[in-house]
Design a protein around this motif. Sequence first.
Motif, short mmCIF file in Angstrom:
data_model
loop_
_atom_site.label_atom_id
_atom_site.label_comp_id
_atom_site.label_asym_id
_atom_site.label_seq_id
_atom_site.Cartn_x
_atom_site.Cartn_y
_atom_site.Cartn_z
N ALA A 52 3.95 9.60 -3.01
CA ALA A 52 2.55 9.19 -2.88
C ALA A 52 2.41 7.67 -2.86
O ALA A 52 1.65 7.12 -2.05
CB ALA A 52 1.73 9.79 -4.02
N ARG A 55 2.83 5.78 0.36
CA ARG A 55 1.68 5.84 1.27
C ARG A 55 0.44 5.19 0.64
O ARG A 55 -0.68 5.37 1.12
CB ARG A 55 1.34 7.29 1.64
N TRP A 57 -1.03 5.87 -2.22
CA TRP A 57 -1.85 6.69 -3.09
C TRP A 57 -1.61 6.19 -4.52
O TRP A 57 -0.47 5.91 -4.89
CB TRP A 57 -1.45 8.16 -3.00
N VAL A 59 -1.53 7.27 -8.33
CA VAL A 59 -1.35 8.56 -9.00
C VAL A 59 -1.52 8.39 -10.51
O VAL A 59 -0.98 7.47 -11.11
CB VAL A 59 0.04 9.16 -8.69
N ALA A 69 -4.36 12.04 -7.45
CA ALA A 69 -3.96 10.98 -6.54
C ALA A 69 -5.19 10.48 -5.79
O ALA A 69 -6.00 11.28 -5.32
CB ALA A 69 -2.91 11.49 -5.57
N THR A 70 -5.30 9.16 -5.69
CA THR A 70 -6.43 8.53 -5.01
C THR A 70 -5.92 7.62 -3.91
O THR A 70 -5.01 6.81 -4.14
CB THR A 70 -7.27 7.71 -6.02
N TYR A 71 -6.52 7.76 -2.74
CA TYR A 71 -6.17 6.92 -1.59
C TYR A 71 -7.43 6.23 -1.15
O TYR A 71 -8.48 6.87 -0.96
CB TYR A 71 -5.59 7.80 -0.48
N SER A 72 -7.37 4.90 -0.97
CA SER A 72 -8.59 4.18 -0.61
C SER A 72 -8.34 3.11 0.46
O SER A 72 -8.33 1.92 0.17
CB SER A 72 -9.22 3.56 -1.86
N LYS A 79 -9.78 11.59 -3.11
CA LYS A 79 -9.14 11.94 -4.39
C LYS A 79 -8.72 13.40 -4.32
O LYS A 79 -9.53 14.27 -3.96
CB LYS A 79 -10.10 11.72 -5.54
N TYR A 110 -8.92 12.58 6.76
CA TYR A 110 -8.55 13.11 5.45
C TYR A 110 -7.42 14.13 5.58
O TYR A 110 -6.43 14.08 4.84
CB TYR A 110 -9.76 13.76 4.76
N TRP A 113 -4.17 12.44 6.23
CA TRP A 113 -3.63 11.80 5.03
C TRP A 113 -2.97 12.82 4.10
O TRP A 113 -1.90 12.59 3.57
CB TRP A 113 -4.73 11.06 4.27
N LEU A 117 0.97 13.26 3.06
CA LEU A 117 1.37 13.33 1.66
C LEU A 117 2.24 14.56 1.41
O LEU A 117 3.28 14.49 0.76
CB LEU A 117 0.13 13.34 0.77
#
Length: 133
Positions: A52, A55, A57, A59, A69-72, A79, A110, A113, A117
């Motif tokens: 993660a 990429r 993310w 965690v 896990a958060t991806y921004s 999330k 999304y 992504w 992952l």
Amino acid sequence: MRSLKFAVVGLLALVVAACRTAPVQNVSSQPFPADASKLSMAQIEESIIKAAGEREWIVQRKAEGELIATYSPRNHLAKVEIDFDQSEFSISYVDSTNLNYDGTSIHYNYNRWVNNLRQDILREVSAKAVLAN
């Protein structure tokens, strides 16, 4: 006048393309490669966090076998919860910002992504299992 029509049509096409949505695709009970059964829960967790992180993310550990896990990227946020044991894992939608989530559909990026992952987790767990031999 004709060029104005083309400009308006082009602008509308860009707006529609930018707002495309698709049904949310969660990953349910994705089996790990067979060799992963040799890994401890801590090794699997470490592999998931590494995959993660590559990429971007972020965690956080919720409990054993449960990660958030958060991806921004840019001004978006996704999330997910990643649940796992020694044989399989799942990735489930938790929350999002600026992804047009309406309860069933979300911006099409999304799903890309989450699929990336998923693939990265499988690759990282498999690599760790090979090294554990």
